[in-house]
Scaffold this motif. Sequence first.
Motif, PDB file in Angstrom:
ATOM      1  N   VAL A 110       0.836  -1.208   0.000  1.00  0.00           N
ATOM      2  CA  VAL A 110       0.000   0.000   0.000  1.00  0.00           C
ATOM      3  C   VAL A 110       0.871   1.259   0.000  1.00  0.00           C
ATOM      4  O   VAL A 110       0.607   2.211  -0.727  1.00  0.00           O
ATOM      5  CB  VAL A 110      -0.982  -0.028   1.196  1.00  0.00           C
ATOM      6  N   SER A 111       1.945   1.237   0.786  1.00  0.00           N
ATOM      7  CA  SER A 111       2.797   2.435   0.827  1.00  0.00           C
ATOM      8  C   SER A 111       3.614   2.586  -0.462  1.00  0.00           C
ATOM      9  O   SER A 111       4.144   3.654  -0.739  1.00  0.00           O
ATOM     10  CB  SER A 111       3.721   2.401   2.041  1.00  0.00           C
ATOM     11  N   SER A 112       3.730   1.512  -1.246  1.00  0.00           N
ATOM     12  CA  SER A 112       4.498   1.583  -2.497  1.00  0.00           C
ATOM     13  C   SER A 112       3.682   2.115  -3.671  1.00  0.00           C
ATOM     14  O   SER A 112       4.230   2.361  -4.750  1.00  0.00           O
ATOM     15  CB  SER A 112       5.027   0.183  -2.869  1.00  0.00           C
ATOM     16  N   LYS A 113       2.379   2.295  -3.447  1.00  0.00           N
ATOM     17  CA  LYS A 113       1.519   2.788  -4.543  1.00  0.00           C
ATOM     18  C   LYS A 113       2.037   4.105  -5.116  1.00  0.00           C
ATOM     19  O   LYS A 113       2.112   4.291  -6.334  1.00  0.00           O
ATOM     20  CB  LYS A 113       0.094   2.995  -4.014  1.00  0.00           C
ATOM     21  N   GLN A 114       2.431   5.003  -4.224  1.00  0.00           N
ATOM     22  CA  GLN A 114       2.916   6.319  -4.679  1.00  0.00           C
ATOM     23  C   GLN A 114       4.221   6.190  -5.470  1.00  0.00           C
ATOM     24  O   GLN A 114       4.491   6.990  -6.369  1.00  0.00           O
ATOM     25  CB  GLN A 114       3.110   7.237  -3.476  1.00  0.00           C
ATOM     26  N   VAL A 115       5.006   5.165  -5.157  1.00  0.00           N
ATOM     27  CA  VAL A 115       6.258   4.944  -5.895  1.00  0.00           C
ATOM     28  C   VAL A 115       5.938   4.453  -7.315  1.00  0.00           C
ATOM     29  O   VAL A 115       6.548   4.883  -8.293  1.00  0.00           O
ATOM     30  CB  VAL A 115       7.156   3.921  -5.150  1.00  0.00           C
ATOM     31  N   VAL A 116       4.951   3.542  -7.386  1.00  0.00           N
ATOM     32  CA  VAL A 116       4.505   3.045  -8.698  1.00  0.00           C
ATOM     33  C   VAL A 116       3.923   4.193  -9.519  1.00  0.00           C
ATOM     34  O   VAL A 116       4.229   4.332 -10.715  1.00  0.00           O
ATOM     35  CB  VAL A 116       3.454   1.911  -8.508  1.00  0.00           C
ATOM     36  N   ASP A 117       3.125   5.041  -8.873  1.00  0.00           N
ATOM     37  CA  ASP A 117       2.525   6.192  -9.579  1.00  0.00           C
ATOM     38  C   ASP A 117       3.609   7.083 -10.186  1.00  0.00           C
ATOM     39  O   ASP A 117       3.455   7.611 -11.276  1.00  0.00           O
ATOM     40  CB  ASP A 117       1.670   7.028  -8.611  1.00  0.00           C
ATOM     41  N   ARG A 118       4.698   7.221  -9.481  1.00  0.00           N
ATOM     42  CA  ARG A 118       5.756   8.131  -9.925  1.00  0.00           C
ATOM     43  C   ARG A 118       6.688   7.489 -10.952  1.00  0.00           C
ATOM     44  O   ARG A 118       7.042   8.094 -11.952  1.00  0.00           O
ATOM     45  CB  ARG A 118       6.532   8.562  -8.674  1.00  0.00           C
ATOM     46  N   TYR A 119       7.088   6.230 -10.699  1.00  0.00           N
ATOM     47  CA  TYR A 119       8.135   5.621 -11.543  1.00  0.00           C
ATOM     48  C   TYR A 119       7.644   4.516 -12.475  1.00  0.00           C
ATOM     49  O   TYR A 119       8.422   4.003 -13.285  1.00  0.00           O
ATOM     50  CB  TYR A 119       9.266   5.058 -10.665  1.00  0.00           C
ATOM     51  N   GLY A 120       6.392   4.092 -12.323  1.00  0.00           N
ATOM     52  CA  GLY A 120       5.877   3.017 -13.167  1.00  0.00           C
ATOM     53  C   GLY A 120       6.190   1.635 -12.608  1.00  0.00           C
ATOM     54  O   GLY A 120       6.662   1.496 -11.484  1.00  0.00           O
ATOM     55  N   GLY A 121       5.911   0.623 -13.393  1.00  0.00           N
ATOM     56  CA  GLY A 121       6.074  -0.755 -12.928  1.00  0.00           C
ATOM     57  C   GLY A 121       4.862  -1.182 -12.118  1.00  0.00           C
ATOM     58  O   GLY A 121       3.834  -0.502 -12.112  1.00  0.00           O
ATOM     59  N   SER A 122       4.960  -2.314 -11.438  1.00  0.00           N
ATOM     60  CA  SER A 122       3.831  -2.740 -10.610  1.00  0.00           C
ATOM     61  C   SER A 122       4.290  -3.441  -9.345  1.00  0.00           C
ATOM     62  O   SER A 122       5.391  -3.986  -9.281  1.00  0.00           O
ATOM     63  CB  SER A 122       2.886  -3.639 -11.416  1.00  0.00           C
ATOM     64  N   VAL A 123       3.421  -3.369  -8.366  1.00  0.00           N
ATOM     65  CA  VAL A 123       3.653  -4.052  -7.093  1.00  0.00           C
ATOM     66  C   VAL A 123       2.551  -5.091  -6.931  1.00  0.00           C
ATOM     67  O   VAL A 123       1.377  -4.787  -7.131  1.00  0.00           O
ATOM     68  CB  VAL A 123       3.639  -3.046  -5.919  1.00  0.00           C
TER      69      VAL A 123
END
Length: 394
Positions: A110-123
């Motif tokens: 859940v906390s990695s969502k913002q990282v995905v939003d910024r840099y792409g890829g998926s969690v």
Amino acid sequence: MVVKLEKLKQAVIKQIDSDRSQLKKLALKIHDNPELGLKEYKASAWLSQYLEEQDFTVENGICDMPTAFRATYGEGKPVIGLLAEYDSLPVVGHACGHNLICMIAVGTAVSSKQVVDRYGGSVVVIGTPAEENYGGKIVMTTKGAFADLDVAMLVHPDTVDAATIFALACQQMTIEFFGKSSHASANPTEGINALDAMILSFNNINALRQHIQSTARIHGIITHGGIAPNIVPDYSAGTFYIRASDDAYLDELLQKVLNCFKSAATATGARLEYKQDELRYATMRNNMALAQLYVNNMCMIGREVKIPRSKLSFINTGSTDMGNVSQVTAAIQPVVAIAPKSVLSHSPEFAAAAASEDGINGMYDAAKALAMTVFDLLSNPDNLKKVRYEFNRQ
Ligand SMILES: [Zn+2]
């Protein structure tokens, strides 16, 4: 330790701080409702629902396992896999702390969502049932559940903090001897003693023991040993685990152990039937580049984490289905301390620790370090490149 973290890396930590009460609530709810492997219906439903509410796309019942799931946020490569266990043990409940493992994965995702939003890829959170009683990840590995992951990570509660683990390859073997019953006193010459074949097998294995690698393990039980003392046993059965710190050596050892059974059959005249369990545990292949990122991040939040390297670490260890995952993608399974060293895993004391303040704090810290590791992998392609290079080279 004063470290200037990138702004987003700080935001990742902040997110886990603000999710604290929800993560704790669900960790304790799963702890209060222990479910055995393959029957984790409540836990998998609660986890799926939580992730769905957080905008993850959830697919339940993957790999033909009703309590397995896959929850995805983002699209395409790289794919960061966070593995969640949530099964418990009979009688002692969550005495392995799997209620914390799943919440570490969920909190991280859940906390990695913002990282995905910024840099792409998926969690991706992959719910992996039945670690304790079945080896769920072995089945899931063969069904390709982890094939598209660039990395797979799972943090397990323990009494120490370490970034890597040692796990033995393990093969289960079921043994049966078929003899001939007769009166043990009146007609012993007519009988063929299947129990003696089993006892000789144990003795043969004990003779073999001196000449095997010190990290290997052979241990078994007799599950059927006869009906009555005055009947020569016409049937005996046993289950054995054969383990080694090297997958190739396990093959070699299995042949030697098999010879122990075969020779016992020859000596007694009993007929041997054996079956190797189709689920074979592989050794853990620790990805050191990934482990180092985790160590750095744990240090940043004030936990000293070791990377044990000595082969001696194999002496006090078992096997885990995470080993099989580590054979198909870059993986780590760090351990986080939630109790003093005197507390033994799989004990009622460890179950209590898995719901204690130290347990919950361990869960927060592990989620933070793992989320920062996800940040490192997605924000800096060089990090992921190093991790993948190491995996491909192996
Ligand atoms: Zn466990």
